[in-house]
Design a protein around this motif. Structure first.
Motif, PDB file in Angstrom:
ATOM      1  N   LYS A  49     -22.980 -59.758   3.237  1.00  0.00           N
ATOM      2  CA  LYS A  49     -23.662 -60.013   4.441  1.00  0.00           C
ATOM      3  C   LYS A  49     -24.975 -59.231   4.916  1.00  0.00           C
ATOM      4  CE  LYS A  49     -20.120 -63.094   5.356  1.00  0.00           C
ATOM      5  NZ  LYS A  49     -19.647 -63.069   4.371  1.00  0.00           N
ATOM      6  N   PHE A  50     -25.306 -58.015   4.127  1.00  0.00           N
ATOM      7  CA  PHE A  50     -26.307 -57.259   4.188  1.00  0.00           C
ATOM      8  C   PHE A  50     -26.937 -57.011   3.117  1.00  0.00           C
ATOM      9  CE2 PHE A  50     -22.305 -55.866   6.489  1.00  0.00           C
ATOM     10  CZ  PHE A  50     -22.773 -56.163   7.827  1.00  0.00           C
ATOM     11  N   PRO A  51     -28.673 -56.910   3.509  1.00  0.00           N
ATOM     12  CA  PRO A  51     -29.651 -56.844   2.345  1.00  0.00           C
ATOM     13  C   PRO A  51     -29.151 -55.780   1.574  1.00  0.00           C
ATOM     14  CG  PRO A  51     -30.581 -57.202   4.685  1.00  0.00           C
ATOM     15  CD  PRO A  51     -28.870 -56.823   4.834  1.00  0.00           C
ATOM     16  N   ARG A  52     -28.435 -54.423   2.082  1.00  0.00           N
ATOM     17  CA  ARG A  52     -28.423 -53.285   1.094  1.00  0.00           C
ATOM     18  C   ARG A  52     -27.732 -53.757  -0.288  1.00  0.00           C
ATOM     19  NH1 ARG A  52     -23.493 -51.830   1.606  1.00  0.00           N
ATOM     20  NH2 ARG A  52     -22.414 -52.147   3.993  1.00  0.00           N
ATOM     21  N   GLN A  53     -26.563 -54.737   0.176  1.00  0.00           N
ATOM     22  CA  GLN A  53     -25.881 -55.058  -1.337  1.00  0.00           C
ATOM     23  C   GLN A  53     -26.750 -55.823  -2.146  1.00  0.00           C
ATOM     24  OE1 GLN A  53     -23.325 -56.951   1.882  1.00  0.00           O
ATOM     25  NE2 GLN A  53     -21.503 -56.252   0.651  1.00  0.00           N
ATOM     26  N   TYR A  54     -27.557 -56.570  -1.634  1.00  0.00           N
ATOM     27  CA  TYR A  54     -28.518 -57.285  -2.540  1.00  0.00           C
ATOM     28  C   TYR A  54     -29.447 -56.221  -3.146  1.00  0.00           C
ATOM     29  CZ  TYR A  54     -26.652 -61.577  -0.461  1.00  0.00           C
ATOM     30  OH  TYR A  54     -25.615 -62.401  -0.158  1.00  0.00           O
ATOM     31  N   GLN A 104     -37.379 -64.749  -6.322  1.00  0.00           N
ATOM     32  CA  GLN A 104     -36.617 -65.722  -7.055  1.00  0.00           C
ATOM     33  C   GLN A 104     -34.956 -65.242  -7.150  1.00  0.00           C
ATOM     34  OE1 GLN A 104     -38.519 -66.466 -10.829  1.00  0.00           O
ATOM     35  NE2 GLN A 104     -40.018 -68.169  -9.675  1.00  0.00           N
ATOM     36  N   GLN A 105     -35.147 -63.899  -7.661  1.00  0.00           N
ATOM     37  CA  GLN A 105     -33.626 -63.231  -7.945  1.00  0.00           C
ATOM     38  C   GLN A 105     -32.860 -63.347  -6.820  1.00  0.00           C
ATOM     39  OE1 GLN A 105     -35.025 -59.668 -10.097  1.00  0.00           O
ATOM     40  NE2 GLN A 105     -34.741 -60.816 -12.101  1.00  0.00           N
ATOM     41  N   PHE A 106     -33.786 -62.762  -5.645  1.00  0.00           N
ATOM     42  CA  PHE A 106     -33.212 -62.588  -4.370  1.00  0.00           C
ATOM     43  C   PHE A 106     -32.415 -64.196  -3.821  1.00  0.00           C
ATOM     44  CE2 PHE A 106     -33.643 -62.631   0.349  1.00  0.00           C
ATOM     45  CZ  PHE A 106     -32.596 -61.852   0.789  1.00  0.00           C
ATOM     46  N   ASN A 107     -33.265 -65.115  -3.964  1.00  0.00           N
ATOM     47  CA  ASN A 107     -32.767 -66.168  -3.343  1.00  0.00           C
ATOM     48  C   ASN A 107     -31.329 -66.738  -4.222  1.00  0.00           C
ATOM     49  OD1 ASN A 107     -34.566 -66.687  -1.235  1.00  0.00           O
ATOM     50  ND2 ASN A 107     -36.289 -67.434  -2.883  1.00  0.00           N
ATOM     51  N   GLU A 108     -31.657 -66.537  -5.564  1.00  0.00           N
ATOM     52  CA  GLU A 108     -30.278 -67.014  -6.279  1.00  0.00           C
ATOM     53  C   GLU A 108     -29.000 -66.130  -5.887  1.00  0.00           C
ATOM     54  OE1 GLU A 108     -31.480 -66.170 -10.251  1.00  0.00           O
ATOM     55  OE2 GLU A 108     -32.479 -68.216 -10.528  1.00  0.00           O
ATOM     56  N   LEU A 109     -29.252 -64.802  -5.864  1.00  0.00           N
ATOM     57  CA  LEU A 109     -28.006 -64.040  -5.264  1.00  0.00           C
ATOM     58  C   LEU A 109     -27.661 -64.318  -4.037  1.00  0.00           C
ATOM     59  CD1 LEU A 109     -29.186 -60.393  -6.307  1.00  0.00           C
ATOM     60  CD2 LEU A 109     -27.264 -61.731  -7.262  1.00  0.00           C
ATOM     61  N   VAL A 110     -28.415 -64.810  -3.005  1.00  0.00           N
ATOM     62  CA  VAL A 110     -28.017 -65.151  -1.701  1.00  0.00           C
ATOM     63  C   VAL A 110     -27.199 -66.518  -1.932  1.00  0.00           C
ATOM     64  CG1 VAL A 110     -28.592 -66.182   0.373  1.00  0.00           C
ATOM     65  CG2 VAL A 110     -30.028 -64.057  -0.420  1.00  0.00           C
ATOM     66  N   HIS A 169     -31.493 -53.163  -7.958  1.00  0.00           N
ATOM     67  CA  HIS A 169     -31.996 -51.959  -8.356  1.00  0.00           C
ATOM     68  C   HIS A 169     -33.080 -51.529  -7.581  1.00  0.00           C
ATOM     69  CE1 HIS A 169     -28.691 -52.077 -11.419  1.00  0.00           C
ATOM     70  NE2 HIS A 169     -29.278 -53.144 -12.023  1.00  0.00           N
ATOM     71  N   ILE A 170     -33.168 -51.758  -6.160  1.00  0.00           N
ATOM     72  CA  ILE A 170     -34.468 -51.472  -5.377  1.00  0.00           C
ATOM     73  C   ILE A 170     -33.712 -51.067  -3.975  1.00  0.00           C
ATOM     74  CG2 ILE A 170     -36.199 -53.260  -6.355  1.00  0.00           C
ATOM     75  CD1 ILE A 170     -35.572 -55.003  -4.047  1.00  0.00           C
TER      76      ILE A 170
END
Length: 301
Positions: free
Chosen positions: A211-216, A197-203, A221-222
């Motif tokens: 543009k890259f997964p590492r930023q998310y 849920q948090q990832f989708n919200e951040l996207v 904090h993972i």
């Protein structure tokens, strides 16, 4: 070298391309489910929307698949589909009710200033469906019928009136959603569910800048590897694919619905110059932004 997943693996529908529609509106539609179910064969395959959908089942049977989770269709059940969610239909039969499709722009046609009626109406706390009783269903049907009548008549200020009715519907949805127990879903306290849920919200919030997964992953904090494992297992695609799909979805929307130049759209989406945006877009859509815009215009003509 990074391997690019093609966005055309999955169909992305606009309100105009979902099913045949004779209205002058391109950012809103309403259909009776009895009519919709006669035209929805192409929607049995997993696909995406660039709009919200409220689906009111007064009755019906079948399965609605949302983000790879199966939900039974039954009487007095109402679904809410968010931007970019992957969904499909399995064996939809005897459907009666309404499907209401609308964009964020249409929902925000009237801004109330009330924090309880936010312009960003969908968040992680909203469940994919609610179940209501027959009395409440009668109220929903009345609202849907009011919307349909305005939609068909196209009288003065009909869009504004529909927008007000829509806000009433979303308030009613929020009023009911917290008491629903969902089948096939994991408890909200589950860390992985919350993480998705948090990832989708951040996207949705940061896709223009990140543009890259590492930023998310850093924001959550993972590690990037852990984020990708959880996203892949839950949604079926890599974290990078979800980010790229959101970027290209927005690019397509801007190319179809605005007069911004390709260079301006690239800047809007966070690209340093037109050539970088062209390369990115073509890598996932297999055509240039200019050709995509021309093809979209020809389809509408």
């Amino acid at each position: 070298m990074i391997t690019m997943d093609k966005i055309d693996k999955m169909e992305l529908y606009t309100i105009e391309t979902l099913i045949s529609n004779h209205s002058t509106l391109t950012d809103f539609s309403i259909h009776r489910l009895e009519d919709f179910s006669k035209q929805f064969k192409h929607l049995k395959a997993p696909h995406l929307h660039d709009f919200y959908s409220i689906i009111i089942f007064e009755k019906g049977v079948g399965v609605h698949v949302i983000d790879l989770v199966n939900y039974n269709i039954q009487a007095n059940r109402i679904f809410l589909i968010n931007y970019g969610q992957v969904h499909s239909w399995i064996k939809l039969k005897d459907a009666k009710g309404y499907i209401i499709n609308f964009t964020k722009e249409f929902y925000n046609l009237i801004y109330t200033g009330n924090n309880k009626i936010k312009s960003d109406l969908i968040n992680s706390e909203i469940t994919p469906y609610i179940d209501i009783d027959e009395t409440t269903m009668s109220e929903w049907n009345q609202l849907a019928e009011l919307i349909k009548n305005e939609y068909q008549a196209e009288k003065r200020e009909y869009k504004e009136l529909i927008c007000i009715y829509l806000k009433a519907i979303l308030i009613k949805y929020r009023r009911n959603h917290s008491s629903c127990t969902l089948e096939g879903t994991i408890n909200k306290s589950n860390r992985k569910t919350v993480l998705i849920q948090q990832f989708n919200e951040l996207v949705n919030l940061k896709f223009k800048q990140w543009k890259f997964p590492r930023q998310y992953a850093e924001e959550l904090h993972i590690t990037s590897n852990y984020l990708n494992i959880v996203v892949k297992k839950s949604l079926g695609w890599s974290a990078g694919y979800i980010i790229r799909e959101r970027i290209v979805l927005e690019a397509k929307r801007l190319l179809q619905s605005t007069d911004l130049t390709v260079a301006q759209i690239g800047i809007e989406l966070g690209f340093t110059d037109k050539s970088n945006f062209n390369k990115y877009f073509k890598g996932y859509v297999n055509t240039t932004p200019e050709n995509y815009r021309k093809q979209s215009f020809q389809q509408k003509s």
